[in-house]
Design a protein around this motif. Structure first.
Motif, PDB file in Angstrom:
ATOM      1  N   PRO A  75     -17.231  75.384  -5.965  1.00  0.00           N
ATOM      2  CA  PRO A  75     -17.186  76.847  -6.000  1.00  0.00           C
ATOM      3  C   PRO A  75     -15.773  77.399  -6.134  1.00  0.00           C
ATOM      4  O   PRO A  75     -14.783  76.693  -5.876  1.00  0.00           O
ATOM      5  N   PRO A  76     -15.649  78.664  -6.538  1.00  0.00           N
ATOM      6  CA  PRO A  76     -14.327  79.288  -6.643  1.00  0.00           C
ATOM      7  C   PRO A  76     -13.522  79.113  -5.352  1.00  0.00           C
ATOM      8  O   PRO A  76     -14.008  79.433  -4.264  1.00  0.00           O
ATOM      9  N   HIS A  77     -12.305  78.614  -5.498  1.00  0.00           N
ATOM     10  CA  HIS A  77     -11.462  78.317  -4.338  1.00  0.00           C
ATOM     11  C   HIS A  77     -10.007  78.323  -4.781  1.00  0.00           C
ATOM     12  O   HIS A  77      -9.702  78.392  -5.974  1.00  0.00           O
ATOM     13  N   ILE A  78      -9.112  78.224  -3.810  1.00  0.00           N
ATOM     14  CA  ILE A  78      -7.688  78.084  -4.113  1.00  0.00           C
ATOM     15  C   ILE A  78      -7.106  76.932  -3.299  1.00  0.00           C
ATOM     16  O   ILE A  78      -7.642  76.546  -2.258  1.00  0.00           O
ATOM     17  N   HIS A  79      -6.014  76.380  -3.807  1.00  0.00           N
ATOM     18  CA  HIS A  79      -5.187  75.441  -3.048  1.00  0.00           C
ATOM     19  C   HIS A  79      -3.862  76.154  -2.789  1.00  0.00           C
ATOM     20  O   HIS A  79      -3.052  76.324  -3.718  1.00  0.00           O
ATOM     21  N   PRO A  80      -3.611  76.597  -1.562  1.00  0.00           N
ATOM     22  CA  PRO A  80      -2.407  77.403  -1.304  1.00  0.00           C
ATOM     23  C   PRO A  80      -1.095  76.645  -1.458  1.00  0.00           C
ATOM     24  O   PRO A  80      -0.043  77.260  -1.610  1.00  0.00           O
ATOM     25  N   ARG A  81      -1.164  75.302  -1.441  1.00  0.00           N
ATOM     26  CA  ARG A  81       0.088  74.552  -1.464  1.00  0.00           C
ATOM     27  C   ARG A  81       0.181  73.551  -2.615  1.00  0.00           C
ATOM     28  O   ARG A  81       1.061  72.683  -2.589  1.00  0.00           O
ATOM     29  N   GLY A  82      -0.693  73.643  -3.620  1.00  0.00           N
ATOM     30  CA  GLY A  82      -0.610  72.638  -4.669  1.00  0.00           C
ATOM     31  C   GLY A  82      -1.238  73.038  -5.992  1.00  0.00           C
ATOM     32  O   GLY A  82      -2.281  73.697  -6.024  1.00  0.00           O
ATOM     33  N   THR A  83      -0.590  72.629  -7.078  1.00  0.00           N
ATOM     34  CA  THR A  83      -1.184  72.701  -8.415  1.00  0.00           C
ATOM     35  C   THR A  83      -2.120  71.510  -8.577  1.00  0.00           C
ATOM     36  O   THR A  83      -1.863  70.424  -8.050  1.00  0.00           O
ATOM     37  N   GLU A  84      -3.208  71.711  -9.322  1.00  0.00           N
ATOM     38  CA  GLU A  84      -4.200  70.656  -9.529  1.00  0.00           C
ATOM     39  C   GLU A  84      -4.294  70.308 -11.007  1.00  0.00           C
ATOM     40  O   GLU A  84      -4.359  71.192 -11.858  1.00  0.00           O
ATOM     41  N   SER A  89     -10.708  79.925 -19.326  1.00  0.00           N
ATOM     42  CA  SER A  89     -11.735  78.908 -19.105  1.00  0.00           C
ATOM     43  C   SER A  89     -11.896  78.011 -20.322  1.00  0.00           C
ATOM     44  O   SER A  89     -11.444  78.347 -21.430  1.00  0.00           O
ATOM     45  N   LYS A  90     -12.580  76.885 -20.104  1.00  0.00           N
ATOM     46  CA  LYS A  90     -12.794  75.920 -21.177  1.00  0.00           C
ATOM     47  C   LYS A  90     -13.925  74.977 -20.765  1.00  0.00           C
ATOM     48  O   LYS A  90     -14.127  74.724 -19.567  1.00  0.00           O
ATOM     49  N   VAL A  91     -14.639  74.467 -21.740  1.00  0.00           N
ATOM     50  CA  VAL A  91     -15.620  73.413 -21.499  1.00  0.00           C
ATOM     51  C   VAL A  91     -14.928  72.075 -21.714  1.00  0.00           C
ATOM     52  O   VAL A  91     -14.302  71.844 -22.762  1.00  0.00           O
ATOM     53  N   LEU A  92     -15.023  71.204 -20.710  1.00  0.00           N
ATOM     54  CA  LEU A  92     -14.358  69.904 -20.756  1.00  0.00           C
ATOM     55  C   LEU A  92     -15.381  68.793 -20.924  1.00  0.00           C
ATOM     56  O   LEU A  92     -16.473  68.832 -20.333  1.00  0.00           O
ATOM     57  N   TYR A  93     -14.997  67.783 -21.691  1.00  0.00           N
ATOM     58  CA  TYR A  93     -15.827  66.604 -21.904  1.00  0.00           C
ATOM     59  C   TYR A  93     -15.073  65.375 -21.393  1.00  0.00           C
ATOM     60  O   TYR A  93     -13.895  65.457 -21.027  1.00  0.00           O
ATOM     61  N   THR A  94     -15.753  64.250 -21.378  1.00  0.00           N
ATOM     62  CA  THR A  94     -15.146  63.016 -20.881  1.00  0.00           C
ATOM     63  C   THR A  94     -13.790  62.773 -21.546  1.00  0.00           C
ATOM     64  O   THR A  94     -13.678  62.797 -22.776  1.00  0.00           O
ATOM     65  N   GLY A  95     -12.781  62.568 -20.706  1.00  0.00           N
ATOM     66  CA  GLY A  95     -11.424  62.325 -21.206  1.00  0.00           C
ATOM     67  C   GLY A  95     -10.561  63.556 -21.296  1.00  0.00           C
ATOM     68  O   GLY A  95      -9.350  63.441 -21.514  1.00  0.00           O
ATOM     69  N   ASP A  96     -11.152  64.745 -21.120  1.00  0.00           N
ATOM     70  CA  ASP A  96     -10.370  65.986 -21.187  1.00  0.00           C
ATOM     71  C   ASP A  96      -9.640  66.250 -19.872  1.00  0.00           C
ATOM     72  O   ASP A  96     -10.101  65.856 -18.790  1.00  0.00           O
ATOM     73  N   VAL A  97      -8.514  66.952 -19.990  1.00  0.00           N
ATOM     74  CA  VAL A  97      -7.662  67.262 -18.838  1.00  0.00           C
ATOM     75  C   VAL A  97      -7.447  68.772 -18.778  1.00  0.00           C
ATOM     76  O   VAL A  97      -7.333  69.439 -19.811  1.00  0.00           O
ATOM     77  N   PHE A  98      -7.389  69.316 -17.549  1.00  0.00           N
ATOM     78  CA  PHE A  98      -7.157  70.755 -17.371  1.00  0.00           C
ATOM     79  C   PHE A  98      -6.298  70.945 -16.133  1.00  0.00           C
ATOM     80  O   PHE A  98      -6.422  70.213 -15.151  1.00  0.00           O
ATOM     81  N   VAL A  99      -5.410  71.946 -16.176  1.00  0.00           N
ATOM     82  CA  VAL A  99      -4.510  72.228 -15.055  1.00  0.00           C
ATOM     83  C   VAL A  99      -4.859  73.563 -14.418  1.00  0.00           C
ATOM     84  O   VAL A  99      -5.051  74.564 -15.121  1.00  0.00           O
ATOM     85  N   PHE A 100      -4.932  73.586 -13.082  1.00  0.00           N
ATOM     86  CA  PHE A 100      -5.139  74.808 -12.311  1.00  0.00           C
ATOM     87  C   PHE A 100      -3.847  75.102 -11.547  1.00  0.00           C
ATOM     88  O   PHE A 100      -3.497  74.381 -10.607  1.00  0.00           O
ATOM     89  N   PRO A 101      -3.108  76.158 -11.924  1.00  0.00           N
ATOM     90  CA  PRO A 101      -1.826  76.453 -11.266  1.00  0.00           C
ATOM     91  C   PRO A 101      -1.992  76.757  -9.778  1.00  0.00           C
ATOM     92  O   PRO A 101      -3.036  77.261  -9.342  1.00  0.00           O
TER      93      PRO A 101
END
Length: 219
Positions: free
Chosen positions: A107-116, A139-151
């Protein structure tokens, strides 16, 4: 006088620079709770480096699927400093994420101390995050092998849009990134937020807010 001001600013800049040491002053600092068996290194209590063993730097079990039989259909197996003491001071952690078929959601969440940074190893995920003001949804649809960064610090989620399970691994730029899940934090804390506040903030009827609070309180 101008020369004096320049030299003063230069001296201050060097003093601030010399007061900050971003680098580690030792190879590692294995976290330890009992200071009687620790060494005081780089401002922290650490296990005596001479007593460090391979087990301080290893963790087993990320090959085991997490249980997704819950209300959101997902499971996060986090490897942070609490379960891998050798991560202490190194600024990284790792997680395995499992998603149930047909709508498993982290679910929608945040990491207060880290980029993911997330890599999909099986399945198909719809992922996204919301920027700070002005708010934009990326947003983006990811498939096997895809990478995404959440600041760091931004609301984000992952949602399984396929009929099969999905698995991803995530690296985080903190030994203890923390997590605040939006729905649980807002509607389900131990000391509930005044329903009048939430009703006005979310433009909901008060009885809807109270129903959500009761639902998450018993989850």
């Amino acid at each position: 006088m101008k020369a004096f001001h320049f030299l003063l600013l230069l001296a201050l800049a060097f003093s601030f620079a010399s007061a900050f040491d971003p680098s580690h002053l030792q190879d590692f600092c294995v976290a330890i709770s009992d200071p009687r068996n620790a060494a005081f290194v780089n401002g922290k209590f650490c296990k005596n480096p001479n007593l460090a063993v391979a087990g301080d730097f290893s963790f087993s079990g990320l090959n085991i699927p997490g249980n997704t039989a819950n209300r959101v259909g997902s499971n996060v197996t986090l490897v942070n400093v609490d379960v891998l003491p050798g991560l202490n001071t190194l600024g990284i952690s790792l997680a395995r994420l499992d998603y149930a078929p047909n709508g498993g959601l982290n679910p929608p969440h945040i990491h207060p101390r880290g980029t993911e940074i997330l890599v999909v190893v099986e399945g198909t995920l719809h992922v996204g995050f919301v920027t700070s003001n002005p708010n934009r949804f990326i947003s983006k649809v990811l498939y096997t092998g895809d990478v995404f960064v959440f600041p760091i610090g931004l609301i984000h989620f992952q949602f399984n849009i396929a009929k099969t399970k999905a698995v991803a691994f995530a690296g985080l730029s903190s030994q203890n990134p923390g997590v605040i899940t939006m729905a649980d934090a807002i509607f389900g804390p131990d000391l509930p937020i005044n329903p009048d506040v939430l009703a006005k903030a979310f433009q909901l009827d008060k009885d809807v807010v109270e129903k959500l609070q009761k639902l998450l309180e018993n989850a």
